[in-house]
Design a protein around this motif. Structure first.
Motif, PDB file in Angstrom:
ATOM      1  N   UNK A 185       0.834  -1.203   0.000  1.00  0.00           N
ATOM      2  CA  UNK A 185       0.000   0.000   0.000  1.00  0.00           C
ATOM      3  C   UNK A 185       0.871   1.256   0.000  1.00  0.00           C
ATOM      4  N   UNK A 188       2.669   1.810  -3.293  1.00  0.00           N
ATOM      5  CA  UNK A 188       1.801   2.454  -4.283  1.00  0.00           C
ATOM      6  C   UNK A 188       1.702   3.947  -4.015  1.00  0.00           C
ATOM      7  N   UNK A 472      -2.857   5.859  -8.615  1.00  0.00           N
ATOM      8  CA  UNK A 472      -1.690   5.117  -8.128  1.00  0.00           C
ATOM      9  C   UNK A 472      -2.117   3.754  -7.567  1.00  0.00           C
ATOM     10  N   UNK A 473      -3.200   3.744  -6.764  1.00  0.00           N
ATOM     11  CA  UNK A 473      -3.650   2.469  -6.180  1.00  0.00           C
ATOM     12  C   UNK A 473      -4.298   1.570  -7.216  1.00  0.00           C
TER      13      UNK A 473
ATOM     14  N   UNK B 135      -7.374  -3.328   3.422  1.00  0.00           N
ATOM     15  CA  UNK B 135      -6.513  -3.404   2.232  1.00  0.00           C
ATOM     16  C   UNK B 135      -7.007  -4.476   1.266  1.00  0.00           C
ATOM     17  N   UNK B 137      -8.316  -4.398  -1.679  1.00  0.00           N
ATOM     18  CA  UNK B 137      -7.941  -4.395  -3.104  1.00  0.00           C
ATOM     19  C   UNK B 137      -6.553  -4.986  -3.310  1.00  0.00           C
ATOM     20  N   UNK B 138      -5.784  -5.112  -2.233  1.00  0.00           N
ATOM     21  CA  UNK B 138      -4.473  -5.760  -2.336  1.00  0.00           C
ATOM     22  C   UNK B 138      -4.524  -7.186  -1.786  1.00  0.00           C
TER      23      UNK B 138
END
Lengths: 733, 733
Positions: A185, A188, A472-473, B135, B137-138
């Motif tokens: 995270x 990114x 970016x994410x 988190x 999405x990761x």
């Protein structure tokens, strides 16, 4: 960094495009403060330095004169005259030195007053446990502080009001995300690579210092204490000070070498400056292979949840999400008490908006506000912030200052928030970031800066960050973070269609055909349109294929370029984000300084500390005490205390036998706005802290009067006009 | 660990004296739950296993019989009869197997229902963003969760009520300390050495597992799925399960070897179990030499501030300090969703009290409360918690259960807190720690446990920890953490004075004299009194000097031992601490399960989710919607919304064209207690979520009615009797 980074920083200049992550933006207030002060005084300082240097050579040459007269055995009258002249010159030199010293150390002793004020505030705060150096019994840890009972209550009140003023008023979606954050995270977001300060190490002891701090200390010390440096040298040092936060590692290192700066504690030589990442690193899970960091800000938790939050909001824009929580920055060497700490509470808002429509429906509610603004173009030596109307700043055609209505709306709301808490509006300004302070992607950025004994402190950053964070994410996670605008009816759009003719291209370019084909298909609209025109007029054009690193010849048999009409049902885009970000601890510290005053005791022999917190902020709303120690008064006090508790009003009972004056003084020092004194069993007095005015109220009503004022339903002026007044007589002080 | 440690743990048995730090205490609820279930069914299970094993050998021997009959060419009738008997035995075997399976998997399918309930709750919570895997999405991180908008609001409401119920009502001193904690503090508290779980590693892949989890999974699996294990083996596995949390590393390792347990993912062999510290480690400052940890609890921040807080409280006992904040535990492999996480919010109280007087002035306020208590002596197989009156539990002479009034007072207050939030009192019990669960220094300890689909969950720990924590920090920091009781008038006390006669000792012991002298002075009171008596009667005694490792002879000329009277003005002592510690996230999860229900739609074809949150807890207090899309209704809605905002009441406007029934369903699923439907411009209806009853209220009054109920000033019953009723007709569903 948009917030909480007041002191200058050593981010290499190459990074300043990345404002969110460089810490340079923050140091500008200081830089400009310095520059402004210099502007006011620098001409006189400069001429004084020149005068001093001239006077010094005059003294020297006159001294030589005297010596040679003595040597040559000149007449006494002649020698006496020469000595007299020398003494006169020395006196003149001394006088210039004195003037120069005064000019440098700042006008009117103001800096001394500021130091004294800060000491008085800080002493009171520490003594009354507003804050406590954390882990004090073990010697403490730099940059870590506890909030003691009154400080904790103030913080809780500030956060409560923040929720009411922003989250509730604007229907924001509040979230609460963990502090422990996996590396991906923060890769990114750019923090893993760029969230650094430049550090130097004592080569012998290993002690670490912030490179820019050492250079700054050297320059300031030299300028303030060495009167005999040349005017040129003074200019050079000032130049360095003004550029401190944009110096690269190499430039900083060169300065440190040039001036021979050594480790302050040992005088050992220093290493070259190198970047130190400010995040606290840890490891998630037992395997040791999963790196994590304590978040340096709360914003990322919102960005990664954009998709779910957008859905929760019914797939509608604009909307705002908010988060209050701890953030962590492993400062190299924290200074400035509560202003630069290693762990702090942030309150952040991410307002997502269509980049093509940044109007705000409630802008008119704040358009009338007028306050100190400091636009980019006016931040020149000698200039300072001026009062501007927000409506004008946003909308006026020829002198538009704030980029858009939404940004302007938040600036106005932040102004209302801070002044409502008790921040002095004359010591609050909104400063626009300079172009080189902002990230390359940022649209516009303003800091709410509050003036304290440390200078202007950046407390809230309000930035239009465009679509940068979501993009970016999205890129890193490969999850779309986009919004859609559904058209009420399909729209016809013209699209450019490039259709290469494979056969013709194959024949012409053989082994290169694939690369030519791809290059044609990848043409941007403008390029393709030009090719279309050229082909139509000339039948053949030169075309550069970057993968082949050469130009090729394209003729009209090889490609058709046409405009076609298509129907589109929606527009898909990455929202822009407008981000107001609040450093809660900094706001609270500024509030302490703005709320503090001293007032003399009645006999004038003592000075009492008072915090003039508004009831909203006050850690304790009310004290209750019997005028004298008497059982029936104590019982009345307890009855009132019980109703206050039931109403949720924080208060304190004081049944010690101390004099009423001392008891008032004790509560004034905690900023308690009201005191209920029980001097009969039927009615009591309520005293207001700052005016010391008292009203007389029935016992049964006392609690609800205080509750109403504490909750903002009534003001002291309201109750002052509604209840009989009580003249305090000898009770108070 | 007193809290947030529900699953069994592998703390070595040698550490169980150290309850605060071992995680064993927490696992007991589970252990007992298991035991109790077993007790109810184990006799039948046991006899079924025996019957099955007998039947299996009967089947086998009858099978042999059939085979030998066939071989010997026996008569058909004889063979047929034997086969028939075999089939009958096989049927009997199958029937026993079925019974056994039913007995093992638990009676009436209750566990299936629990699973289903949990799935329904969790699905609703995730879909409506009460929480979100952090988190996401990761790919998320195990044990880390975000609170989405409604979850965040519930948390904020729970914490607000906690502050009102505890901090304000009891005048506690709230503090707010950093999460980053230097090593020395957590060395003193014992966490650096003891805050561990036992871990095993896949020897090939390096993957880590909690040793006790693997053993538990093995035993449960074997017991549930392998019907043919012997009754003895079943007993052994159950024995292991019941001792899981007190097994040493060696014992755990031996079990893993004995049963041949391998890594679940790879079937590779496992390492021996070894302790893994559960604190997230980091480094403070840039040098890398200063180790820090993310605090595993908030309590230490209060203990290290005891001196300042005691002073702040006017040097008076008792007083309580409180803290709400994040805590961090780097779990080896988090399970059970929101119940075992790596970062969570704790709310802790440290109530400091004179160890000689633990009475509580407000105990009588809670003495009448009656609720489920599970005293230590009753925690035997087959027994469960019973309703006991708190007054009796604390005071009754012959059956006193709770150690002291202060502990009892907090148990009562915790009961009120939890039930007020909406925890079902029939699924809440207070379980006393067993003697071997508690730290050696602890006086008494009770857990508030809440029953959920996961079983009984420890949510609040209430412990009398004696003076342990203050003494530990006082020793390590060398700062006195003591209180004084000033006597109103000096008290005469008898003190024993030991005065060695240096000269005589010097003559007798020469080079050893110093060690003898010191040993004499260091004698405890009892030993000295005995010496005094012996010297008086015999004139000489043998005396062991440990530093010399031998006995020496002491005669009456060498030492005088006398009792002297002294005047003392005060008593100095280390206060005891009574610590209620709340796992906020766990309480909230339990609240979700207790508040959730499903109700059918009017036509019975659909099931709607409802959370019956009390208004205090509800994330949104009220929705406002126009009955139909009509501009004047929308305007009325906005007016009401504006007054709600001004009153600080969280609400939501829904102007979508969806049917009113669907809109009700949507808000029921968020637990919104009230809905204002605008069906005229003069008056509106207010609907209560659970009864679906509606009243009719003037537009101007609507906001204040909702505000009053939300703030507890009125109840729904109050307004139901005060306003005209509205029959919903076809509007609802």
């Amino acid at each position: 960094m948009r917030i909480l980074t007041f002191l200058t920083s050593s981010i290499p200049i190459g990074h300043t495009f990345f404002t969110r992550l460089t810490r340079s933006s923050s140091s500008l207030p200081l830089r400009f403060r310095t520059t402004t002060t210099m502007a006011a005084s620098s001409s006189s300082e400069d001429s004084l330095r020149k005068a001093l240097s001239e006077k010094l050579s005059e003294v020297e040459s006159q001294g030589n004169q005297v010596r040679s007269l003595k040597k040559s055995g000149a007449a006494k009258t002649e020698l006496d005259a020469a000595i007299e002249a020398l003494n006169a010159l020395k006196l003149e030199k001394a006088s210039i030195e004195k003037d120069l010293q005064a000019t440098i150390s700042g006008d009117d002793g103001g800096s001394v007053n500021k130091e004294a004020l800060r000491q008085a505030v800080v002493n009171t705060l520490e003594r009354r446990l507003f804050y406590i150096p954390a882990f004090k019994i073990y010697g403490g840890v730099a940059g870590l502080y506890d909030y003691g009972p009154p400080g904790c209550a103030v913080k809780s009140n500030v956060l409560g009001f923040w929720r009411q003023h922003f989250v509730l008023e604007e229907n924001m979606l509040e979230v609460d995300c963990p502090c422990v954050t996996p590396e991906v995270v923060l890769k990114a977001s750019g923090h893993v690579e760029k969230f650094t300060d430049l550090m130097v190490k004592d080569e012998a002891s290993g002690m670490c210092y912030r490179a820019d701090h050492l250079l700054k200390d050297y320059c300031k010390d030299k300028l303030e204490k060495d009167l005999r440096i040349t005017s040129e040298m003074a200019m050079e040092l000032k130049e360095v000070l003004s550029k401190l936060d944009v110096l690269s590692a190499e430039e900083l290192g060169a300065c440190i070498k040039k001036y021979g700066i050594t480790a302050p504690d040992t005088k050992n030589p220093l290493s070259d400056p190198y970047p130190f990442n400010l995040m606290f690193q840890t490891s998630i899970g037992p395997s040791g292979v999963s790196t994590g960091y304590m978040r340096p800000e709360t914003a990322q938790g919102i960005f990664v949840n954009f998709r779910d939050l957008y859905y929760y909001n019914g797939n509608k824009l604009p909307f705002a999400a908010a988060q209050i929580g701890q953030a962590f920055r492993n400062e190299i060497s924290p200074r400035q008490g509560l202003l630069r700490v290693r762990e702090f509470t942030l309150a952040e808002i991410e307002h997502f908006v269509d980049p093509e429509d940044k109007s705000h429906p409630k802008f008119s509610d704040v358009a009338h506000l007028e306050f100190l603004m400091f636009p980019r173009d006016e931040q020149k030596p000698g200039q300072s912030a001026r009062i501007i109307s927000l409506g004008e700043a946003v909308s006026s055609k020829d002198s538009k200052i704030v980029d858009n209505e939404t940004l302007g709306y938040f600036i106005g709301r932040v102004y209302l928030f801070l002044t409502h808490l008790g921040i002095d509006k004359n010591r609050l300004r909104f400063r626009q970031h300079l172009a080189n302070e902002m990230a390359h992607y940022a649209q516009d950025c303003w800091d709410a800066e509050i003036e304290t004994s440390y200078g202007w402190i950046e407390c809230v950053g309000i930035a239009d960050r465009s679509a940068y964070d979501l993009k970016a994410h999205s890129e890193k996670s490969r999850v779309d973070l986009e919004a859609q605008e559904k058209y009420s009816e399909p729209r016809e759009v013209e699209k450019l269609v490039i259709s290469p003719v494979k056969k013709a291209i194959g024949l012409a370019f053989k082994g290169d055909q694939k690369k030519v084909l791809e290059a044609l298909e990848a043409m941007k609209e403008e390029e393709a349109l030009k090719m279309k025109t050229d082909l139509e007029s000339k039948g053949e054009v030169e075309f550069y294929v970057c993968t082949l690193e050469k130009k090729v010849s394209i003729n009209s048999s090889m490609v058709t370029i046409s405009k076609e009409k298509k129907k589109e049902h929606q527009r898909v885009f990455t929202p822009s984000v407008i981000e107001p970000s609040f450093g809660i601890g900094r706001i609270i510290y500024c509030l302490y300084e703005h709320s503090y005053y001293m007032r003399p005791s009645k006999d004038g022999n003592e000075q009492f500390n008072v915090f003039r917190f508004p009831p909203l902020v006050a850690p304790i709303k009310c004290t209750v005490f019997p005028l004298v120690q008497k059982q029936e008064y104590e019982e009345v006090s307890k009855v009132i205390s019980k109703s206050l508790t039931a109403s949720g009003i924080s208060h304190k009972i004081d049944i010690t036998g101390t004099s009423i004056g001392k008891r008032y003084a004790r509560t004034d020092e905690l900023g308690v706005p009201f005191a209920i004194t029980v001097d009969s069993v039927s009615s009591v007095t309520i005293r207001e802290r700052d005016s010391k005015d008292q009203i007389r109220v029935d016992v049964s009503e006392a609690a609800s009067v205080v509750k109403d004022i504490a909750e903002g339903v009534r003001t002291w002026a309201d109750v002052w006009s509604a209840f009989p007044h009580h003249s305090s007589g000898s009770a108070d002080e």
